[in-house]
Design a protein around this motif. Sequence first.
Motif, short mmCIF file in Angstrom:
data_model
loop_
_atom_site.label_atom_id
_atom_site.label_comp_id
_atom_site.label_asym_id
_atom_site.label_seq_id
_atom_site.Cartn_x
_atom_site.Cartn_y
_atom_site.Cartn_z
N ALA A 181 0.88 -1.16 0.00
CA ALA A 181 0.00 0.00 0.00
C ALA A 181 0.91 1.21 0.00
CB ALA A 181 -0.89 -0.02 1.24
N PHE A 182 0.43 2.29 -0.56
CA PHE A 182 1.18 3.54 -0.52
C PHE A 182 0.33 4.55 0.23
CE2 PHE A 182 2.49 7.69 -2.05
CZ PHE A 182 3.86 7.61 -1.86
N ALA A 183 0.85 5.07 1.34
CA ALA A 183 0.11 6.01 2.19
C ALA A 183 -1.26 5.45 2.56
CB ALA A 183 -0.01 7.37 1.51
N GLY A 184 -1.31 4.14 2.78
CA GLY A 184 -2.56 3.50 3.18
C GLY A 184 -3.49 3.19 2.02
N ILE A 185 -3.08 3.52 0.80
CA ILE A 185 -3.92 3.26 -0.38
C ILE A 185 -3.55 1.87 -0.91
CG2 ILE A 185 -4.54 4.05 -2.71
CD1 ILE A 185 -3.23 6.84 -1.64
N PRO A 186 -4.49 0.91 -0.87
CA PRO A 186 -4.14 -0.46 -1.27
C PRO A 186 -3.76 -0.54 -2.75
CG PRO A 186 -6.40 -0.35 -0.41
CD PRO A 186 -5.89 1.05 -0.51
N LEU A 187 -2.79 -1.38 -3.04
CA LEU A 187 -2.32 -1.53 -4.42
C LEU A 187 -2.43 -3.00 -4.81
CD1 LEU A 187 0.89 0.63 -3.97
CD2 LEU A 187 -1.15 1.31 -5.25
N GLY A 211 4.18 1.42 4.58
CA GLY A 211 4.30 0.53 3.43
C GLY A 211 5.05 -0.75 3.75
N GLY A 212 5.51 -0.92 4.98
CA GLY A 212 6.13 -2.18 5.41
C GLY A 212 7.32 -2.60 4.57
N GLN A 213 8.36 -1.75 4.53
CA GLN A 213 9.46 -2.04 3.61
C GLN A 213 10.78 -2.43 4.26
OE1 GLN A 213 9.09 1.10 0.21
NE2 GLN A 213 8.17 2.01 1.99
N GLN A 222 4.96 9.43 2.20
CA GLN A 222 3.78 8.80 2.81
C GLN A 222 3.42 9.46 4.14
OE1 GLN A 222 3.31 4.41 2.46
NE2 GLN A 222 5.41 4.48 1.73
N VAL A 223 4.44 9.82 4.92
CA VAL A 223 4.17 10.49 6.20
C VAL A 223 3.47 11.82 5.93
CG1 VAL A 223 5.25 11.65 8.16
CG2 VAL A 223 6.04 9.38 7.49
N ALA A 224 3.95 12.57 4.95
CA ALA A 224 3.34 13.87 4.64
C ALA A 224 1.88 13.68 4.20
CB ALA A 224 4.15 14.56 3.54
N LEU A 225 1.63 12.64 3.41
CA LEU A 225 0.28 12.42 2.89
C LEU A 225 -0.69 11.94 3.96
CD1 LEU A 225 1.07 10.72 -0.53
CD2 LEU A 225 0.00 12.95 -0.20
N ARG A 226 -0.17 11.39 5.05
CA ARG A 226 -1.06 10.83 6.08
C ARG A 226 -1.34 11.80 7.22
NH1 ARG A 226 -2.04 4.83 6.32
NH2 ARG A 226 -4.05 5.79 6.58
N ARG A 227 -0.83 13.04 7.08
CA ARG A 227 -1.17 14.03 8.10
C ARG A 227 -2.65 14.37 7.99
NH1 ARG A 227 4.22 16.67 7.08
NH2 ARG A 227 5.51 15.65 8.66
N VAL A 253 -5.96 13.33 -3.78
CA VAL A 253 -5.50 13.47 -5.17
C VAL A 253 -4.61 12.27 -5.54
CG1 VAL A 253 -4.02 14.86 -6.69
CG2 VAL A 253 -5.65 15.98 -5.16
N VAL A 254 -3.69 11.91 -4.63
CA VAL A 254 -2.80 10.77 -4.93
C VAL A 254 -3.62 9.49 -5.03
CG1 VAL A 254 -0.90 9.38 -4.01
CG2 VAL A 254 -0.77 11.87 -3.93
N SER A 255 -4.63 9.38 -4.17
CA SER A 255 -5.49 8.20 -4.20
C SER A 255 -6.20 8.08 -5.56
CB SER A 255 -6.49 8.33 -3.06
OG SER A 255 -7.20 7.17 -2.89
N GLU A 256 -6.67 9.21 -6.07
CA GLU A 256 -7.31 9.20 -7.40
C GLU A 256 -6.31 8.77 -8.47
OE1 GLU A 256 -9.12 13.02 -8.24
OE2 GLU A 256 -10.27 12.89 -6.38
#
Length: 504
Positions: free
Chosen positions: A94-100, A299-301, A351-356, A367-370
Motif C-alpha cells: 500500500a502507498f500512504a494506506g492506499i491499497p495496491l 508501506g512495510g518495507q 507517505q508520512v506527509a500524505l497521512r497528516r 489526489v494521490v489516491s485518485e
Amino acid sequence: MNDLKSARQSRAEAAEHAVVIAGGGPAGLMLAGELALAGIDVAIVERRAAGEELARSRAGGLHARTIEILDQRGIADRFLAEGQVKRQVMQVAAFAGIPLDISDFPTRHNYGLPLWQKHFDRILAGWVNELAVTVYRGREVTGFAQDDTGVEVALSDGRMLRAKYLVGCDGGRSVIRKAAGIAFPGSDPTIRHIIAEAELTEEPEWGIRHHARGLHALSKLDDSGLVGVLVTEQDLGRTDEPTLRDLSEALIAVYGTDYGIHGPAWISRFSDAARQAESYRKGRVLLAGDAAHVHYPAGGQGLNLGVQDAVNLGWKLAQVVRGVSADDLLDTYQAERHPVAARVLRNTLAQVALRRIDDRSRAAHEVVSELLQMEEPRKRFAAMMSGLDIRYDLGAGHELLGHRMPDLDIVTAGGPTRVFAFLHQARPLLLNFGERGSFDITPWADRVQLIDARCAGAWELPVLGAVAAPDAVLVRPDGYVAWVGDMTRSALIDALSKWFGPAC
Ligand SMILES: Cc1cc2nc3c(=O)[nH]c(=O)nc-3n(C[C@H](O)[C@H](O)[C@H](O)COP(=O)(O)OP(=O)(O)OC[C@H]3O[C@@H](n4cnc5c(N)ncnc54)[C@H](O)[C@@H]3O)c2cc1C
C-alpha cells in the motif's frame, strides 16, 4: 577501546571465522544463510539469548520480491505455510494506506504475505541452523579493530573473535556503524510513537484513532490477553527506552485514561526519522539492513529491504573471502543497494506527509489516491512497493539487464522445471536457450552452471511488460540478470570476469 584491549590479551583463545555478523535479525540471518550456502565459515553474534523471542509488533508481512528471493533458495514454502496469502488486494502493498493490487503482475508471487516478524525470524533461523552457522547468543559486539588482514571483534563477555570481514546487521542504533565512524545523515523526526504489548484492566476504545496529536491504535492481539498499543508522543526529543509510566502518560494525553495499563511484555519507541549510512563499507566492515538505513514503517518495507541487502551482499562477500574475486566487487554492493534504500526513504517521507490530518495533506492524499486508481500509476507504485521493479544499473544494453530474472517454466535435459530451481544453492547460472553446446565457459565451469534450456512462454516483467526472448542470459546468485544473449560474446567474457572472477 578498552573492551578490545582486554580482549586482545585473550587473543590466543580467540575463535576465528571468515565472516562475523553482528546481529541475528532478518538481515543478519539472511546474510549468514547466503554465506553458509557458499561454503563460508560465518558466525552470528546476537544480543538476545536463546529462546528470547522478538516482540510481535514489528514487521507484519513480506512483499512479493522477498517471497521470490526466498523461493530462489527453495525455502518460500516454509513461510507461505505459516502466513496467510491474500491474492486479491495485497495486505502489505500500500502507498500512504492506499491499497495496491498486484494480482496482475507476472510473478508466481503476485501477493503480499501477512506474517509477523517474530515468525519470519524463527523460520529463517531454522534454515540458518540447518546450514550449521555458528551463533553466539546472549552477548553483544562491543567494538572492533581492523587492519589490512582482518578484523578483531570484541564481545561483551570478554571474548574476542577474529574474522576477515565484519558485517553490522545490528539494527538502527548500530554499534558497528558508530564504531566505524560512518555518518548517518538524513531527516530528523516529525512524529514519534510508543509501541507496546501490555495488559489493560478496562475495556478500551478499540481500533485506530486519528487525533490532533496524531495516529493512535489499540488492538486485541490473541488469547494471551495482551493488547497492542500504538500511541503518538508529543516529545520528539525522547530517544531513550520508554517506561510503563511514559506509556500511561501518552495514553492519558490522548484517551483521557490509561485503561489501567500494566504488565508490559514489550515497550519501544520509533519515529519517522529517515537516515541512511553515507557509506555501506569501511575497509573490512560492512553494513546491511536497518544498520544502513532507518525510516518510518509506512508501506512495510524495512525488513524486505534488509533481506534484499543481504542477498545482494552475500555471494559477493563469499567470492571475495574465497579469493575468487577482488575486494572491489564489494563496492558494487553500495553502488546497487544505496539507491534502492534512498528511494524507500523518499517514499516513506512522502507517505508520512500524505497521512497528516490537516486539510491540505488530506487533499493531497485524495489526489494521490485518485491517481493510484489509474492503471499506469498503480502499476508503477505497486511494483515499487513490492520491490518487483528494482533494476541495478549494470550499464546499457538489453532491457533485461540489471532486472530480476523471471521464474520461467523451462525444459532442460532433466525435464520440465523452472529457473529458480537452479538458484537454490546461490550459484551463478548461464541459461542457453539457443543451439545446444553453443557456449564454452570452461574457465568458469567451477563457478558458473551452464544449462541448455527451452522456454515456450512469454518473457514478461512487471511495469516493463513483454520483452523479446533472448538466446541466453547470465543470472547472478541474487537473481539479477548480468548479461543477455543478444549482446556480443565478448561482453559475456567481460560479465563473467567482472562478476565471478577471472578465467582460470
Ligand atoms: C512498528 C514497526 C513496524 C514495522 N513494520 C514493518 C513491515 O510491515 N514490513 C517491513 O518490511 N518492515 C517493518 N518494520 C521494519 C523492520 O522491523 C526492520 O526493518 C527489520 O527488523 C530490520 O532488520 P535488521 O535485521 O536490519 O535489524 P533488526 O531486526 O533490528 O535486528 C538487529 C539484531 O541485532 C541484535 N543486536 C543489536 N545490537 C547488537 C550488538 N551490538 N551485538 C549483537 N547483536 C546486536 C538485535 O538483538 C537484533 O536481533 C517495522 C518496524 C517497526 C518498528
